[in-house]
Design a protein around this motif. Structure first.
Motif, short mmCIF file in Angstrom:
data_model
loop_
_atom_site.label_atom_id
_atom_site.label_comp_id
_atom_site.label_asym_id
_atom_site.label_seq_id
_atom_site.Cartn_x
_atom_site.Cartn_y
_atom_site.Cartn_z
N ALA A 287 0.84 -1.20 0.00
CA ALA A 287 0.00 0.00 0.00
C ALA A 287 0.88 1.26 0.00
O ALA A 287 0.55 2.26 -0.62
N ILE A 288 2.03 1.16 0.66
CA ILE A 288 2.94 2.32 0.74
C ILE A 288 3.49 2.67 -0.65
O ILE A 288 3.95 3.79 -0.89
N MET B 200 -4.15 -8.59 10.52
CA MET B 200 -2.82 -8.17 11.02
C MET B 200 -1.74 -9.11 10.51
O MET B 200 -0.69 -8.66 10.04
N VAL B 201 -2.02 -10.41 10.62
CA VAL B 201 -1.03 -11.39 10.16
C VAL B 201 -0.81 -11.22 8.66
O VAL B 201 0.34 -11.23 8.19
N ALA B 202 -1.88 -11.01 7.91
CA ALA B 202 -1.75 -10.86 6.46
C ALA B 202 -0.91 -9.62 6.12
O ALA B 202 -0.04 -9.67 5.23
N ALA B 203 -1.15 -8.53 6.84
CA ALA B 203 -0.40 -7.29 6.56
C ALA B 203 1.08 -7.46 6.89
O ALA B 203 1.96 -7.07 6.12
N PRO C 183 -4.45 -1.69 0.20
CA PRO C 183 -4.17 -2.08 1.59
C PRO C 183 -4.89 -3.36 1.98
O PRO C 183 -5.97 -3.64 1.47
N VAL C 184 -4.29 -4.13 2.87
CA VAL C 184 -4.92 -5.35 3.38
C VAL C 184 -6.22 -5.01 4.08
O VAL C 184 -7.21 -5.72 4.00
N ARG C 185 -6.24 -3.86 4.75
CA ARG C 185 -7.37 -3.53 5.64
C ARG C 185 -7.76 -2.07 5.46
O ARG C 185 -6.89 -1.19 5.47
N THR C 186 -9.06 -1.84 5.33
CA THR C 186 -9.51 -0.44 5.25
C THR C 186 -10.46 -0.10 6.40
O THR C 186 -10.62 1.05 6.76
N ARG C 187 -11.08 -1.16 7.00
CA ARG C 187 -12.01 -0.91 8.12
C ARG C 187 -11.23 -0.52 9.37
O ARG C 187 -10.16 -1.10 9.62
#
Ligand SMILES: Cc1ncc(COP(=O)(O)O)c(C=O)c1O
Length: 420
Positions: free
Chosen positions: A6-7, A401-404, A12-16
Motif C-alpha cells: 500500500a505504501i 494483522m497477520v496478512a499485513a 491495503p490489506v485492511r480499510t475498516r
C-alpha cells in the motif's frame, strides 16, 4: 490480490477501522454520575473501596491511590526516603514516568541493560551496584514480568529495595505470583493501560513503614483521620506533594475493574493468535516470555531480523500502517532518542536551572548520560516493532494483522543468495 505494498500504491490489506481499546459504557457513566449526584467528589469512600479492592486482588496489605503512574513511582521512591544523589537502577527502555519521580526526589537513575524479555538483565543490574545504590526498579515492559526471583535475590544480598513498575503489566504473573506483590513496593498507572480511567495510579506495599511514609508523602505529609499521623496537630510534617485521587476516578476504576479480566484475557488470546500466525516468518521473533509467566500484553512486541530484510524497523512499521494495521516502530521512538539516557532531560542535563544537580551531588564528576551504553538493548530495541493490544480484536482482525505483516515481510525479504 494486489501484492504491491500500500505504501507503494497497492491495495491495503485492511480499510475498516479496528474496535475500541476499552469498553466504556452506561454502567461506567452511571458509576461516575452517582458520585457527582452526591456532591462529594473529593477523596472519600470510593477511593477507599478501590484501594481495598485493588490491594485485595494482589493479596497485598496496603493500596495508596494517586493521580498518575508517574506519581505512583515518585511515591514508591519517596517511601524509601533516599538521600540526594542516591542511585536507583532501572531499564532505559521505559516511560519517562518510571524515573521522573526519582529525579524529582534528587536521586539519579543508573541504567542497566535488558535481555530478550525486554526487561532488566539481572547480571547487568548486579554489575551496576555501587555503595550509593538504594533500589532497583523492575519495569514489567509491555506486560511481561521481569525475572523477579533474580532481582529480589540481588536486592536482598545488597540490602536494596526492589520497586516494581507495573504500569504496563496489570495482573501479569511471575511464576504464578501476581506482579506488584513480590517487590517491596509497586507502582501502577491507570492512564490508558488495561485498567484505565484516563488518569490515576496506585502504590501497593506490604511493608508498614513504606506504607506510612508513602501515604503521608502522597498527601503533603498532613495528619489525616485514619492515616499514620491521625490526631497530631494540623501541619505538614515533611516535604510532599498532593497526589490524591478523587472519588470520580475511583468510581470509574471500580466499574472498570469488573471488565478488566475480560480485556486482559482477550488480549492474551489475541497475542497467542498473532504469535501462531507469524510463527513461520523467520525474520520475526516475539518478546520472550519465560515459561510459567503470564504476560498480559498491554503491547505485543516483536524483534525483526533486519539483516534478512531490506528495510529497517521504522520503514517496516510504516509499511504495515499503510496496510491499515496500526503498528509502532522502535520503543521509545527513534534510535537517537530511544533509550531514556538519550532523552534531552538527561543527555542535555538541565534538570534544575543551570545546575548539574543532582547529577553532581557528592561526586567529583557529574554523571554524563551521553557516555552510557546498553548494547544488548540498543541492538534489540532498534529492531523492535509493536502493536498496541485491544480487547475488541476479533479473529478476522488478527487474520488481517497477520496478512499485513506477512505481506510486508515477504516484500522486504532479502533474496537468499544475498544472505551469504
Ligand atoms: C512503565 C511505565 N511507568 C510509568 C508510567 C507513567 O504513568 P502515567 O502516564 O500514568 O503517569 C508509564 C506510562 O506510560 C509507564 O508505561
Amino acid at each position: 490480490m494486489d501484492e504491491r505494498l500500500a505504501i507503494e500504491g497497492g491495495t491495503p490489506v485492511r480499510t475498516r477501522p479496528f474496535g475500541p481499546g476499552h469498553d466504556f459504557g452506561e454502567d461506567d457513566a452511571e458509576a461516575v454520575a452517582e458520585v457527582v449526584r452526591t456532591g462529594a467528589v473529593g477523596k472519600g469512600k470510593r477511593v477507599l473501596e478501590f484501594e481495598r479492592a485493588f490491594a485485595a486482588r494482589h493479596g497485598v496489605r496496603h493500596g495508596m491511590s494517586v493521580t498518575s503512574g508517574t506519581a505512583a513511582m515518585h511515591v514508591a521512591v519517596a517511601a524509601i526516603n533516599p538521600d540526594p544523589g542516591d542511585e536507583i537502577i532501572v531499564t532505559p527502555w521505559t516511560s519517562g514516568g518510571s524515573i521522573i519521580g526519582l529525579l524529582l526526589h534528587n536521586c539519579v537513575p543508573v541504567f542497566a541493560d535488558i535481555d530478550d524479555t525486554y526487561t532488566l538483565d539481572p547480571a547487568d543490574v548486579e554489575a551496576k551496584i555501587t555503595p550509593r545504590t538504594r533500589a532497583i526498579i523492575a519495569v514489567h515492559l509491555f506486560g511481561n514480568p521481569c525475572d523477579l526471583d533474580a532481582l529480589a535475590d540481588i536486592a536482598r544480598r545488597h540490602n536494596l529495595f526492589l520497586i516494581e513498575d507495573c504500569a504496563q503489566a496489570h495482573f501479569a504473573e511471575y511464576q504464578g505470583r501476581i506482579v506488584g506483590s513480590i517487590g517491596d513496593i509497586a507502582g501502577y498507572s491507570f492512564g490508558g493501560k488495561h485498567l484505565s480511567a484516563g488518569i490515576g495510579g496506585m502504590v501497593l506495599t506490604n511493608n508498614e513503614s513504606l506504607w506510612e511514609r508513602g501515604l503521608l508523602f502522597s498527601d503533603a505529609a498532613l495528619p489525616r483521620a485514619g492515616g499514620p499521623y491521625a490526631g497530631r496537630p494540623y501541619a505538614n510534617y515533611f516535604l510532599g506533594p498532593n497526589y490524591r485521587m478523587n472519588d470520580l476516578i475511583a468510581a470509574l476504576l471500580l466499574s472498570q475493574m469488573k471488565k478488566v479480566d475480560g480485556y486482559i484475557e482477550a488480549k492474551i488470546q489475541a497475542a497467542q493468535a498473532l504469535t501462531e500466525g507469524l510463527a513461520d516468518l523467520d525474520e520475526i521473533t516475539p518478546q520472550r516470555v519465560r515459561p510459567g509467566d503470564r504476560n498480559t500484553y498491554w503491547v505485543y512486541g516483536v524483534t525483526l531480523d533486519t539483516d534478512r530484510l531490506t528495510c529497517d524497523a521504522w520503514q517496516f512499521a510504516d509499511a504495515v500502517n499503510k496496510e491499515g494495521v496500526p503498528m509502532g516502530g522502535p520503543y521509545l521512538g527513534t534510535g537517537k532518542e530511544g533509550p531514556l539516557y538519550r532523552n534531552p532531560f538527561l543527555a542535555e542535563p538541565n534538570l534544575y536551572g543551570h545546575s548539574r544537580f543532582p547529577l553532581d551531588y557528592g561526586r567529583e564528576h557529574a554523571i554524563d548520560y551521553r557516555l552510557i551504553e546498553c548494547p544488548n538493548g540498543e541492538q534489540l530495541m532498534q529492531r523492535g516493532v509493536n502493536i498496541q493490544m485491544r480487547p475488541s480484536f476479533t479473529e478476522a482482525d488478527i487474520a488481517d494483522m497477520v496478512a499485513a505483516i506477512r505481506k510486508v515481510t515477504v516484500h522486504y525479504r532479502k533474496p537468499v543468495f544475498a544472505l551469504a
